[in-house]
Write a protein that holds these residues in place. Sequence first.
Motif, short mmCIF file in Angstrom:
data_model
loop_
_atom_site.label_atom_id
_atom_site.label_comp_id
_atom_site.label_asym_id
_atom_site.label_seq_id
_atom_site.Cartn_x
_atom_site.Cartn_y
_atom_site.Cartn_z
N LEU B 120 0.65 -1.07 -0.08
CA LEU B 120 0.12 0.26 0.00
C LEU B 120 0.50 1.01 0.17
O LEU B 120 0.56 2.39 -1.04
CB LEU B 120 -0.65 -0.05 1.52
CG LEU B 120 -2.08 1.25 1.57
CD1 LEU B 120 -3.22 1.18 -0.17
CD2 LEU B 120 -2.41 0.69 2.78
N MET B 240 -6.98 6.78 1.09
CA MET B 240 -6.46 7.54 -0.24
C MET B 240 -4.88 6.53 -1.08
O MET B 240 -4.94 6.91 -2.02
CB MET B 240 -6.27 8.54 -0.29
CG MET B 240 -7.67 9.26 0.12
SD MET B 240 -8.80 9.15 -1.47
CE MET B 240 -8.09 10.56 -2.78
N SER B 242 -4.94 4.44 -1.41
CA SER B 242 -4.86 2.84 -3.11
C SER B 242 -4.60 3.87 -3.97
O SER B 242 -4.62 2.98 -4.65
CB SER B 242 -6.42 2.26 -2.86
OG SER B 242 -6.76 3.22 -2.61
N VAL B 243 -4.95 4.88 -4.41
CA VAL B 243 -4.78 5.59 -5.22
C VAL B 243 -3.79 6.64 -5.18
O VAL B 243 -3.53 7.01 -6.83
CB VAL B 243 -6.08 6.00 -5.93
CG1 VAL B 243 -7.18 5.21 -5.90
CG2 VAL B 243 -6.76 6.96 -4.73
N LEU B 244 -3.23 6.97 -4.54
CA LEU B 244 -2.14 8.38 -4.93
C LEU B 244 -0.56 7.20 -4.54
O LEU B 244 -0.19 6.49 -4.34
CB LEU B 244 -2.28 8.79 -3.34
CG LEU B 244 -3.54 9.72 -3.18
CD1 LEU B 244 -3.63 10.56 -1.59
CD2 LEU B 244 -3.95 10.81 -4.55
N LYS B 245 0.49 8.27 -5.60
CA LYS B 245 1.27 7.80 -6.25
C LYS B 245 1.62 7.84 -4.60
O LYS B 245 1.66 8.38 -3.23
CB LYS B 245 2.69 9.25 -6.92
CG LYS B 245 3.51 9.11 -6.60
CD LYS B 245 3.91 10.08 -7.18
CE LYS B 245 5.64 10.28 -7.73
NZ LYS B 245 5.94 11.13 -8.40
N THR B 246 2.76 6.55 -4.08
CA THR B 246 3.63 6.55 -3.41
C THR B 246 4.46 7.13 -2.07
O THR B 246 5.20 7.55 -3.10
CB THR B 246 3.38 4.62 -3.46
OG1 THR B 246 4.89 4.52 -3.76
CG2 THR B 246 2.64 3.54 -4.03
N ARG B 347 -10.63 0.84 -4.28
CA ARG B 347 -10.55 1.74 -5.41
C ARG B 347 -11.50 2.31 -5.77
O ARG B 347 -11.81 3.34 -5.69
CB ARG B 347 -10.20 1.52 -6.42
CG ARG B 347 -9.00 2.29 -7.46
CD ARG B 347 -8.50 1.30 -8.44
NE ARG B 347 -8.06 2.20 -10.08
CZ ARG B 347 -6.97 2.99 -9.69
NH1 ARG B 347 -6.01 2.97 -8.82
NH2 ARG B 347 -6.18 3.87 -9.90
N ARG B 348 -12.13 1.53 -5.45
CA ARG B 348 -14.40 2.02 -5.80
C ARG B 348 -14.32 2.94 -4.57
O ARG B 348 -14.72 3.80 -4.48
CB ARG B 348 -15.11 1.52 -5.36
CG ARG B 348 -15.20 0.81 -6.95
CD ARG B 348 -16.22 -0.58 -6.86
NE ARG B 348 -16.79 -0.94 -8.43
CZ ARG B 348 -17.45 -1.95 -8.11
NH1 ARG B 348 -18.58 -2.17 -7.38
NH2 ARG B 348 -17.47 -2.57 -9.43
N ALA B 350 -12.04 4.46 -2.17
CA ALA B 350 -11.53 5.62 -2.06
C ALA B 350 -11.82 6.95 -3.41
O ALA B 350 -12.41 7.59 -2.82
CB ALA B 350 -9.75 5.25 -2.86
N THR B 351 -12.11 5.84 -4.80
CA THR B 351 -12.99 7.21 -5.26
C THR B 351 -14.81 7.37 -5.12
O THR B 351 -14.70 8.85 -5.60
CB THR B 351 -12.85 6.31 -6.27
OG1 THR B 351 -11.86 4.99 -7.50
CG2 THR B 351 -13.19 6.97 -8.41
#
Lengths: 481, 443, 126
Positions: B120, B240, B242-246, B347-348, B350-351
């Motif tokens: 993650l 968040m 899960s979608v953002l630059k790590t 992802r869902r 977070a979106t």
Amino acid sequence: MKTVFEKSVPGREGCWPEEPKSKIEDFIPTELLREEAGMPSLSELDVVRHFTRLSQKNFGVDSNFYPLGSCTMKYNPKFTEQVAAMPGFAKLHPVIPQLKGAGHHCQGALEVIHETESMLCELTGMSAFTMHPMAGAHGELTGVMLMVAYHRDKGNKKTKIICPDSAHGTNPASAAVAGYDVVSVESKDGIITPEALAEVLDDDVAGVMMTCPNTLGLFETHLPELVEMIHAKDALLYYDGANMNAIMGKLRVGDAGFDIVHLNLHKTLGTPHGGGGPGSGPVGVSERVKPFLPISRVEKLEDGQYYLSYDEPKSIGYVAPFYGNFGVYLKAYAYMLRLGGEGLTRATEGAVLSANYMRKRLENHYEIPYNRICMHEFVASAVEQAKNGVRALDVAKALLDKGHHAPTIYFPLIVKECLMIEPTETENKETIDRFIDDLIEIAEMAGKNPEALQAAPLTTPVKRLDETKAARSMVITDDIK
Amino acid sequence: MPYVPHSPEEVREMLDVIGVNSVEDLFAEIPAELRPKSFDLPKGQSEMAVLEKLGKMAAKNTTDLTSFLGAGFYDHFIPTAVDALSSRSEFYTAYTPYQPESSQGTLQAIFEYQTAMARLMGMDYANASVYDCGSALYEATLMAVRKTRRKKIIVSEALNPIYRVMLDSYTTNLNIELVTVPHNHGRTNVKSITAAVGKDTAAVIVQNPNFFGSVNDFTEMFEKVHEHKALTIMSTYPVMQSVLKTPGQMGADIAIADGQSIGQPLSFGGPYLGIMTCTKALVRQMPGRIAGRTEDEDGKTGYVLTIQAREQHIRRQKATSNICSNQALCALRTLIHLCLLGEEGLRRTATLSTERAHHAAKRLSAIDGVEMFTKGPFGNEFAVTLPVNAFEIIDKLTERGIIPGFPVGRYYKGMENVLLVACTEKTTEEQIGIFAEILRGTI
Amino acid sequence: MIPQELLYAKSHEWLKVDGENGVIGITHFAQEQLGDLTFVELPQEGDTFAAGDEFGSIESVKAASEMYAPVDCEVVAVNEALEDAPEKVNEDPYGDGWLVKVKITGPTDALLDAAAYEKLAAEEAH
């Protein structure tokens, strides 16, 4: 058994929320986004079966006798789980009491904190409690920070903390992470003597951390004299509550002169250990240490309403984001209400009775280094068995094959081949007798067939594991090969 | 007596074996003058009576308000299977896996949790968790101080103030210098932070998304920090993330988060868990429990607690930390929740949360006098400037059944009119609509 | 078992002296006490130590121990092979399991000879 990552099948649907109307790229520029996170894709049944199988590879108090010394693995009453799950508690956002006009939306929760603190004060004889520390070691750190604040306020220059050689490793570690030097005091015949303390107790000592009964299960019989010596140096006396299950209703550490105490609610007051946490390590203090307690404090108004006080100018500040592990100490509160003062005293009596009974039944089969009336636990040693090559570790593994969790082994450090046994009050006599019979049988086997014990365990999901390989190869995620 | 099974006859038998006359004889070593001066605890009650009492206390708390509170602690939906599985007593009545052969369930779960957290965050290693994100922040700070042998820590003011005040408390006696760099209208002040770093800096600490919801890329700043041989610590929000630059992609050395939002009920502040991850170079500085994979005598895969020589039970006062546990059950819940969501479900989540927050931002900023405070990209949380004091608005809207958000002025002077608003996938457009209309009417 | 040509510290490090150059390791007795080693933490080239300073640490599964400089010295080389293979210290403490090479910058008078160290180790074994 495969890991969830190895079991993952891309595209398999688990418990997904509805499909969003948009894509994340509609809101956040692509250069601020990542590729896939690598989470496993499994069906709900895949997940249920995986974790059910995993659970079956564990010993727990519900399935096995768990006489792990110093950990007080007593039965965790089921109804307390239900209390913590009540929506009125579980759904409550911690920020609510900090909002103007919202305090009346969480009166029940604030009352729980206030009442739990009051009951712990009466249980221990301390003047005030904070529920904020989230584990025993966290309580220790909070306690040592309180010592710092107390001495700073008085203008004392103190640099050292004394811990007995029998102390849990967390005591010296907590003192060190709070910035103190650690001095060890040697126990004589299992306890601290005034002479030994006098050798290390000087004006630089900020505090002395004691466990009573100590980790050998022995009561510190010189306690009144030690208290006097320590207070004469304006040092604070700290009580490590790891062994509190031995003294409920028999001794209140506040009455005895302790200034700071942490309790382990997951030990003494029946909240589950959770496989290693979460716990709860509230800290109680005497009147003179009270002004330094962490922010916030729950106060009660004359009209019976509760509110949070942030106006604590001498406080050490915040040790937790909010009010500690509320969902854990809620269970301890329920447990105390259920048992009452008499029930808690009976719990202590039952624990001490069982420990002494076991000690006595074992004394002709294992070395008992300090063989006198003990409190809620005692220490046996496999030194005799070790002469045949059967070490404490082998005894522990053989016990697993008999269906018991092993005692704590190789602690305290001052006893060789140490087996530290704590039965707790909740185990019936048949269970205790069966465990003792099994231990005696193991002692006999040590003379006849040591190899069999060295090969144990055979009935567990895995045999003895190669810990050296684990530490050398450091495969600690599925992505390291 | 509940939970104490010995019958009077059994007590007698046991006392005879011990060779004493009464249970009280076992306490003879505690002298009379040390006996309790008072022990005025209430009488015990039946299970039914206790449940009733606590049920009434729970009912005094209001949980049916529509809430836009976040500030680092979010009300996401928890699938039922999380409760069902974590309620298995083989998990919750076990202790720290000291005997690995009889604790493979807990150990493998920790190993899987570590894997999930490392992925993650995009980092090499994770530990088995610490108490909460505030504790993780403090432990990360100490890791940096030990590793660099420097004492100065640069902290972004846009780091959650709830954790900043904890860091202040913990470092008071440690001769560590905390330098707080002010935020720039809610943005993390990358220029000022970079300028503050020198050869005496142990680490910089930033958050993404930051406290005001603002999403950042710290890659360039981290590069410059590394030029000074200082470390980079990044706090994140796992949903968040899960979608953002790590943090790993940006070059963080240590990444932390609070695991509350995945699998833990809000529970009035705890128990939660502190997620800790780091690079390979720092793993021996990491505190807390770590599970590792190995083999048994027959070559069968198994798990143990490993690299324990860092820990207090071996190193005592020289240990990396005094921590001797983890939030095992909370970590298990986070892991189960992640498994149930999977890649797509997470992802869902977070979106959806972001979608709702952007809808709310649009509705609120359309009100006369309300302006967006958070500039630039944001996820599920954002701040707005109100024409009036946010504390007063919260007071008034709470009366109408809506908690509109967190008053930023509680921690930031001069920002009394700023309100921090969070949404999750549980927030509905209808709720947002009612909130906006009531706010319009109130202003 | 105890090499005659080396000097020894009471904290169980050995020092091989060759003019102003030295090599430091831990003794067979020390590695045996610790058990299977899992990690060796060493200083960097150029680091300087006074006799008695902590210069690194060593870990096994169940124990950890600090290592102390037997003499005033400056590190000129470290045994990098130990990073991946700490077991070399167990297998060959006086050979492949050496820890650091140093430039000796102080006196060695306080160190023990082989006979004196053998006596010390025998005492500590009990």
